[in-house]
Design an enzyme around this catalytic site. Structure first.
Site, PDB file in Angstrom:
ATOM      1  N   GLU A  80     -26.761  58.626 -48.214  1.00 33.16           N
ATOM      2  CA  GLU A  80     -28.215  58.824 -48.165  1.00 33.16           C
ATOM      3  C   GLU A  80     -28.574  60.037 -47.310  1.00 33.16           C
ATOM      4  O   GLU A  80     -29.443  60.837 -47.662  1.00 33.16           O
ATOM      5  CB  GLU A  80     -28.910  57.579 -47.569  1.00 33.16           C
ATOM      6  CG  GLU A  80     -28.735  56.318 -48.381  1.00 33.16           C
ATOM      7  CD  GLU A  80     -27.492  55.518 -48.011  1.00 33.16           C
ATOM      8  OE1 GLU A  80     -26.450  56.112 -47.651  1.00 33.16           O
ATOM      9  OE2 GLU A  80     -27.553  54.284 -48.090  1.00 33.16           O
ATOM     10  N   CYS A  92     -23.190  58.998 -44.146  1.00 31.46           N
ATOM     11  CA  CYS A  92     -23.566  58.178 -45.301  1.00 31.46           C
ATOM     12  C   CYS A  92     -24.115  59.046 -46.435  1.00 31.46           C
ATOM     13  O   CYS A  92     -24.695  60.115 -46.206  1.00 31.46           O
ATOM     14  CB  CYS A  92     -24.664  57.194 -44.918  1.00 31.46           C
ATOM     15  SG  CYS A  92     -24.158  55.942 -43.738  1.00 31.46           S
ATOM     16  N   CYS A 115     -27.861  51.724 -44.228  1.00 29.20           N
ATOM     17  CA  CYS A 115     -27.622  51.334 -42.825  1.00 29.20           C
ATOM     18  C   CYS A 115     -28.856  51.665 -41.984  1.00 29.20           C
ATOM     19  O   CYS A 115     -29.760  52.394 -42.415  1.00 29.20           O
ATOM     20  CB  CYS A 115     -26.381  52.035 -42.282  1.00 29.20           C
ATOM     21  SG  CYS A 115     -26.671  53.743 -41.799  1.00 29.20           S
ATOM     22  N   ASN A 137     -20.967  59.491 -49.672  1.00 35.69           N
ATOM     23  CA  ASN A 137     -20.446  59.385 -48.310  1.00 35.69           C
ATOM     24  C   ASN A 137     -19.274  60.328 -48.092  1.00 35.69           C
ATOM     25  O   ASN A 137     -18.420  60.497 -48.964  1.00 35.69           O
ATOM     26  CB  ASN A 137     -20.105  57.938 -47.928  1.00 35.69           C
ATOM     27  CG  ASN A 137     -19.302  57.180 -48.948  1.00 35.69           C
ATOM     28  OD1 ASN A 137     -19.425  57.401 -50.152  1.00 35.69           O
ATOM     29  ND2 ASN A 137     -18.465  56.284 -48.491  1.00 35.69           N
ATOM     30  N   GLU A 173     -16.378  61.018 -45.358  1.00 35.67           N
ATOM     31  CA  GLU A 173     -15.724  60.408 -44.198  1.00 35.67           C
ATOM     32  C   GLU A 173     -14.875  61.405 -43.432  1.00 35.67           C
ATOM     33  O   GLU A 173     -14.639  62.532 -43.892  1.00 35.67           O
ATOM     34  CB  GLU A 173     -14.907  59.193 -44.667  1.00 35.67           C
ATOM     35  CG  GLU A 173     -15.825  58.134 -45.284  1.00 35.67           C
ATOM     36  CD  GLU A 173     -15.110  56.845 -45.672  1.00 35.67           C
ATOM     37  OE1 GLU A 173     -13.869  56.810 -45.671  1.00 35.67           O
ATOM     38  OE2 GLU A 173     -15.831  55.869 -45.977  1.00 35.67           O
ATOM     39  N   CYS A 210     -29.678  55.425 -41.452  1.00 38.03           N
ATOM     40  CA  CYS A 210     -30.299  56.043 -42.626  1.00 38.03           C
ATOM     41  C   CYS A 210     -31.759  55.629 -42.740  1.00 38.03           C
ATOM     42  O   CYS A 210     -32.613  56.440 -43.088  1.00 38.03           O
ATOM     43  CB  CYS A 210     -29.538  55.677 -43.897  1.00 38.03           C
ATOM     44  SG  CYS A 210     -27.948  56.536 -44.000  1.00 38.03           S
TER      45      CYS A 210
END
Ligand code: THU
Length: 162
Positions: A78, A76, A115, A65, A67, A118
Site C-alpha cells: 500500500e 508494504c 497494517c 510488498n 522486503e 499503512c
C-alpha cells in the site's frame, strides 16, 4: 468498574462475495492489485500483497510488498503504491485503493486489511487533499469496501497535534 462516560466507535462497510458485485471501476482496480501482488519481492514471508491506487486524474498506480534482509527495512504494498503515486503526481488526490493478497500464485480467500502504519499513511492523503478515499480489500470469497480510509484507524495521529 462502571464508567458513565462510555463512547462507542462504529463505522459502516459493505461486504461482497464476488468481484462481479463491484462496479467496473472497482473491479478493474482489484484486478490491477491482484496482478501487482504476483510481482512482489517477498523472499522472506513469501506472502504477496498488491495494491492499486486510482487517482483523481484517472491514473492507476500499483505497488507490491518489497522486503529486505533487515526485515523492518521492507515496505508494504500500500505504501509502495501511495508513495510512488505521490512522487509522480504530487497534486492528485486518491479516489480509491484496492488491496489483494496471494500465496503461491493464488489469490487468498480472505480480504487482507492494511497494517496500522499503512492506515496512518492513508489518513495523511485524506488530510492533504481534504478528500476521503475508498478502500477495497478483496479476497476470492469476501470483499470489503470502506468509504473512508480514516474509519479504519480511530484515534489516529493528526498533524495539528504538533
Ligand atoms: N504486507 C503488506 O504489503 N501489506 C499489508 O497490508 C500487510 C502486510 C506485507 C509486509 C510483508 O512483506 C508481508 O506482507 C508479510 O507481513
Amino acid at each position: 468498574m462502571k464508567h458513565t462516560n462510555q463512547q462507542q466507535y462504529t463505522f459502516p462497510f459493505a461486504e461482497f462475495t464476488s468481484s462481479d458485485q463491484l462496479n467496473p471501476e472497482e473491479k478493474a482496480l482489484v484486478e490491477r492489485a491482484m496482478e501487482a501482488s504476483f510481482k512482489a519481492y517477498n523472499p522472506y514471508s513469501k506472502f504477496n500483497v498488491g495494491a492499486a491506487v486510482l487517482l483523481d486524474n484517472g491514473k492507476i498506480i500499483t505497488g507490491n510488498n518489497q522486503e529486505n534482509a533487515a526485515y523492518p527495512s521492507g515496505l508494504c504494498a500500500e505504501r509502495v503504491a501511495l508513495f510512488y503515486a505521490s512522487s509522480q503526481y504530487p497534486d492528485a488526490a486518491v479516489k480509491m485503493l484496492a488491496i489483494v493478497a496471494s500465496k503461491d500464485g493464488q489469490v487468498i480467500k480472505a480480504p487482507v486489511p492494511p497494517c496500522g502504519s499503512c492506515r496512518q499513511v492513508f489518513i495523511e492523503w485524506e488530510n492533504r487533499f481534504k478528500k476521503p478515499f475508498i478502500v477495497i480489500m478483496a479476497g476470492t470469497e469476501k470483499i470489503i469496501r470502506v468509504e473512508k480510509a480514516e474509519w479504519l484507524l480511530p484515534f489516529n495521529f493528526q498533524a495539528d497535534f504538533l
